[in-house]
Design a protein around this motif. Structure first.
Motif, mmCIF file in Angstrom:
data_model
loop_
_atom_site.group_PDB
_atom_site.id
_atom_site.type_symbol
_atom_site.label_atom_id
_atom_site.label_comp_id
_atom_site.label_asym_id
_atom_site.label_seq_id
_atom_site.Cartn_x
_atom_site.Cartn_y
_atom_site.Cartn_z
ATOM 1 N N LYS A 52 11.688 4.902 4.542
ATOM 2 C CA LYS A 52 12.435 5.560 3.476
ATOM 3 C C LYS A 52 12.070 6.979 2.898
ATOM 4 N N ARG A 53 13.144 7.729 2.709
ATOM 5 C CA ARG A 53 13.063 9.056 2.177
ATOM 6 C C ARG A 53 12.625 9.063 0.695
ATOM 7 N N GLN A 54 11.409 9.502 0.381
ATOM 8 C CA GLN A 54 10.699 9.561 -0.816
ATOM 9 C C GLN A 54 11.544 10.772 -1.849
ATOM 10 N N VAL B 258 20.954 6.141 -4.606
ATOM 11 C CA VAL B 258 20.194 5.333 -4.057
ATOM 12 C C VAL B 258 20.122 3.770 -4.261
ATOM 13 N N HIS C 147 22.223 2.575 -1.159
ATOM 14 C CA HIS C 147 21.359 2.954 0.009
ATOM 15 C C HIS C 147 20.089 2.545 -0.120
ATOM 16 N N ASP D 226 18.034 0.967 1.358
ATOM 17 C CA ASP D 226 17.259 0.937 2.667
ATOM 18 C C ASP D 226 16.733 2.268 3.223
ATOM 19 N N LEU D 227 17.634 3.400 2.548
ATOM 20 C CA LEU D 227 17.198 4.660 3.226
ATOM 21 C C LEU D 227 16.350 5.532 2.189
ATOM 22 N N PHE D 228 16.566 5.405 0.931
ATOM 23 C CA PHE D 228 15.921 5.857 -0.216
ATOM 24 C C PHE D 228 14.804 5.256 -1.136
ATOM 25 N N GLU D 229 14.017 5.912 -1.364
ATOM 26 C CA GLU D 229 13.204 5.392 -2.576
ATOM 27 C C GLU D 229 12.716 6.276 -3.657
ATOM 28 N N SER E 46 21.175 12.798 2.636
ATOM 29 C CA SER E 46 21.225 12.174 3.842
ATOM 30 C C SER E 46 21.268 13.000 4.982
#
Length: 394
Positions: free
Chosen positions: A2-4, A22, A25, A27-30, A274
């Motif tokens: 995940k993108r921090q 966020v 999504h 599953d992609l970002f934290e 993204s």
């Protein structure tokens, strides 16, 4: 992985919408860091929901409240503007979304660039105040600056795959705000409540007032100059009341590319977070049957003088845009406090531009000094009692 993310200004309009992206999504970002200026209660709520590694409250008086509320969670709590500039350097962070309001965004954005973090830029004042310095640092550190403003995101999207083709000009569209058709006499009587009602967009108070005075579009012009390496003569501002075309690019062969969509900031936010991928969204789609007519008109710079001031500052360069920004921040705050009238904001800015010291090649320290000097001049102008009781009609 995940993108921090570090979201600076998470309690504002852009910040809260970014957190919605966020959530959609996850599953992609934290979220690694959240920061706020004053809104401690909302920051606490966000911390409980997103469980970041750290939170920062800029107003140090609110620190005990935030610290106490989060004491049961493994979340670091800091306070102060210096802490924001420090936390963005944290190694796990991949991207910093700078959604702070005004001059406050400059220092942490520079710190993040120096630390090699990708920047999702929603704080246009960073490039207005110190564009030359910030762009040079980004190139030196090989850091991408991804625009979040809908207009600059539109241009960025239009240029995707076109980087080697010469740009003749870009066209920044503007809604015209709530006072597009008002006469100077009507503008002199505008109230705060009227100025805070934007016809198309939902934004924070400061940005909404800037939109009503068209200073926001002036700032966007200066931001575009630095983001896309253009001269002011290559940037046209065009009033487009429907806010469907977010901006356009005209190439050397005369072809014009435009990016269209409903007025929804979550689209450019998601695109910046993204990039280079596009994320699936459930947002409203553009229905052309609802927009049978799209209209355009030139902005009236005699009525909306702030836009003219912005072009003047961009032409002069140096620290003039920094002076412009500082004067505007003071003027907008004075208007929101009902200390001056709507048209008097332009007078505060004009007098500050005339009195503040000009520097052709400012350093970062010069920008800090310029900001302080311009604010002092602007506040002195507002404070004059004879000034407070006088309305000017153009």
């Amino acid at each position: 992985m995940k993108r921090q993310l570090a979201i600076l200004g998470s309690t504002g309009s852009i910040g809260t919408q970014a957190l919605e992206v966020v959530s959609e999504h996850a599953d992609l970002f934290e979220v690694y860091v959240l920061t706020a200026n004053e809104q401690a209660e909302l920051l606490i709520e966000q911390a409980y929901r997103y469980r970041p590694e750290a939170v920062v409250i800029a107003n140090e008086r609110k620190y005990p409240e935030v610290k106490r509320a989060l004491s049961g969670l493994p979340i670091k709590v800091w306070a102060g503007t210096e802490a924001i500039a420090q936390v963005v350097r944290s190694e796990p962070i991949d991207m910093v979304l700078t959604a702070l309001v005004g001059y406050a965004g400059l220092q942490p954005t520079i710190a993040a660039i120096q630390a090699g973090k990708a920047i999702a830029l929603a704080n246009k004042e960073t490039l207005v105040v110190a564009g030359e310095l910030v762009i040079a640092l980004a190139k030196e550190n090989r850091v991408p600056i991804l625009p979040v403003d809908s207009e600059h995101s539109a241009i960025y999207q239009c240029l995707n795959g076109e980087r080697n083709n010469p740009v003749e000009k870009i066209i920044l569209t503007a809604s015209g705000g709530p006072f597009r058709t008002k006469t100077p006499e009507e503008l002199a009587r505008v109230t705060k409540a009227q100025a805070l009602r934007h016809p198309n967009w939902s934004m924070g108070a400061k940005v909404t007032i800037d939109s009503a005075s068209m200073m926001n579009k002036g700032f966007e012009m200066i931001e575009a100059k630095w983001l896309f390496g253009l001269e002011p003569e290559q940037i046209q501002v065009l009033v487009h009341p429907q806010s469907v075309i977010h901006s356009m690019v005209q190439f050397a062969d005369g072809a014009v590319m435009a990016q269209l969509g409903v007025p929804d900031m979550k689209l450019p936010i998601a695109y910046a977070l993204s990039w280079p991928q596009r994320l699936k969204s459930t947002s409203e789609r553009l229905d052309f049957n609802r927009y049978a007519t799209l209209t355009f008109e030139e902005p009236d710079m005699r009525r909306f003088r702030n836009l003219a001031f912005a072009f003047e500052a961009a032409h002069r360069g140096g620290n003039m845009p920094c002076i412009l920004n500082a004067a505007n921040e003071v003027a907008v705050e004075a208007f929101l406090q009902e200390q001056i009238a709507f048209l008097q904001m332009s007078e505060v800015i004009e007098r500050t531009l005339a009195k503040a010291s000009f520097l052709a090649k400012p350093t970062y320290e010069d920008y800090v000094q310029t900001d302080g000097e311009a604010r002092r001049i602007a506040k002195e102008t507002v404070a004059k009692s004879s000034w407070n009781n006088r309305l000017t009609v153009y």
